[in-house]
Design a protein around this motif. Structure first.
Motif, PDB file in Angstrom:
ATOM      1  N   ARG A   2      26.761  41.454  44.907  1.00  0.00           N
ATOM      2  CA  ARG A   2      27.444  40.248  44.477  1.00  0.00           C
ATOM      3  C   ARG A   2      28.421  40.565  43.345  1.00  0.00           C
ATOM      4  O   ARG A   2      28.107  41.315  42.449  1.00  0.00           O
ATOM      5  N   THR A   3      29.598  39.978  43.400  1.00  0.00           N
ATOM      6  CA  THR A   3      30.573  40.179  42.325  1.00  0.00           C
ATOM      7  C   THR A   3      30.645  38.922  41.476  1.00  0.00           C
ATOM      8  O   THR A   3      30.375  37.825  41.942  1.00  0.00           O
ATOM      9  N   SER A   4      31.002  39.096  40.218  1.00  0.00           N
ATOM     10  CA  SER A   4      31.105  37.950  39.319  1.00  0.00           C
ATOM     11  C   SER A   4      32.358  37.134  39.616  1.00  0.00           C
ATOM     12  O   SER A   4      33.313  37.622  40.220  1.00  0.00           O
ATOM     13  N   THR A   5      32.357  35.907  39.156  1.00  0.00           N
ATOM     14  CA  THR A   5      33.506  35.032  39.358  1.00  0.00           C
ATOM     15  C   THR A   5      34.742  35.582  38.656  1.00  0.00           C
ATOM     16  O   THR A   5      35.840  35.548  39.205  1.00  0.00           O
ATOM     17  N   ARG A   7      35.527  38.674  38.040  1.00  0.00           N
ATOM     18  CA  ARG A   7      36.033  39.789  38.847  1.00  0.00           C
ATOM     19  C   ARG A   7      36.774  39.256  40.066  1.00  0.00           C
ATOM     20  O   ARG A   7      37.861  39.734  40.401  1.00  0.00           O
ATOM     21  N   GLN A   8      36.208  38.267  40.734  1.00  0.00           N
ATOM     22  CA  GLN A   8      36.837  37.706  41.933  1.00  0.00           C
ATOM     23  C   GLN A   8      38.199  37.097  41.610  1.00  0.00           C
ATOM     24  O   GLN A   8      39.154  37.262  42.370  1.00  0.00           O
ATOM     25  N   VAL A   9      38.294  36.417  40.486  1.00  0.00           N
ATOM     26  CA  VAL A   9      39.570  35.812  40.083  1.00  0.00           C
ATOM     27  C   VAL A   9      40.595  36.900  39.795  1.00  0.00           C
ATOM     28  O   VAL A   9      41.743  36.823  40.250  1.00  0.00           O
ATOM     29  N   VAL A  11      40.663  39.986  40.917  1.00  0.00           N
ATOM     30  CA  VAL A  11      41.018  40.638  42.190  1.00  0.00           C
ATOM     31  C   VAL A  11      41.996  39.761  42.962  1.00  0.00           C
ATOM     32  O   VAL A  11      42.999  40.249  43.498  1.00  0.00           O
ATOM     33  N   ALA A  12      41.736  38.461  43.011  1.00  0.00           N
ATOM     34  CA  ALA A  12      42.613  37.551  43.751  1.00  0.00           C
ATOM     35  C   ALA A  12      44.009  37.508  43.136  1.00  0.00           C
ATOM     36  O   ALA A  12      45.015  37.571  43.860  1.00  0.00           O
ATOM     37  N   ARG A  58      37.755  45.470  42.570  1.00  0.00           N
ATOM     38  CA  ARG A  58      36.824  44.955  43.575  1.00  0.00           C
ATOM     39  C   ARG A  58      35.581  45.822  43.696  1.00  0.00           C
ATOM     40  O   ARG A  58      34.497  45.350  43.998  1.00  0.00           O
ATOM     41  N   ARG A  59      35.750  47.110  43.420  1.00  0.00           N
ATOM     42  CA  ARG A  59      34.635  48.049  43.556  1.00  0.00           C
ATOM     43  C   ARG A  59      33.863  48.151  42.249  1.00  0.00           C
ATOM     44  O   ARG A  59      34.372  47.818  41.196  1.00  0.00           O
ATOM     45  N   THR A  60      32.636  48.643  42.345  1.00  0.00           N
ATOM     46  CA  THR A  60      31.769  48.666  41.168  1.00  0.00           C
ATOM     47  C   THR A  60      31.370  50.066  40.711  1.00  0.00           C
ATOM     48  O   THR A  60      30.563  50.197  39.805  1.00  0.00           O
TER      49      THR A  60
END
Length: 129
Positions: A2-5, A7-9, A11-12, A58-60
């Motif tokens: 799972r990625t954090s919000t 991080r998702q923002v 990345v987007a 995106r990657r960890t």
């Protein structure tokens, strides 16, 4: 995984900027390269940096973390150098780049984004699986 919000923002936003800068520079390079070659190549470089940052964020893995830091740092330097040059040496930039005027054409997001990315990366160390 799972990625954090946050991080998702990031990345987007990086992905959108990679697409926007890449499409714009592709059109400019193919239709009017002779008018402002430096500006158009810098926009293409910015698009590549945005893409690298998006993928790395995106990657960890620890390696991806290092790549993301490098991409964000390069982007920060790019926007500061190109932004300053575009103001003091406007003759070098007959057309705008993504980083011209510190990203004024994109609502200054190119100026703020690398620092948000670096801040997020500093707070979230890489957690390899």
């Amino acid at each position: 995984m799972r990625t954090s919000t946050g991080r998702q923002v990031l990345v987007a936003v990086y992905a959108v900027f990679a697409l926007a800068a890449g499409a714009r520079s592709l059109v400019q390079i193919t239709t009017s390269f002779d008018e402002a070659p430096l500006a158009y190549v810098l926009s293409a470089a910015a698009a590549a940096v945005y893409l690298v940052a998006a993928v790395a964020l995106r990657r960890t893995s620890a390696r991806a973390h290092r790549v993301a830091v490098a991409a964000c740092a390069f982007e920060a330097c790019g926007v500061l150098v190109v932004g300053t040059l575009s103001l003091v040496r406007a003759d070098m930039f007959p057309d705008q780049t993504v980083w011209s005027g510190y990203g004024i054409g994109y609502g200054f997001v190119p100026l703020v984004l690398p620092f948000l990315g670096l801040g997020w990366l500093r707070r979230h160390a890489a957690n390899p699986p």
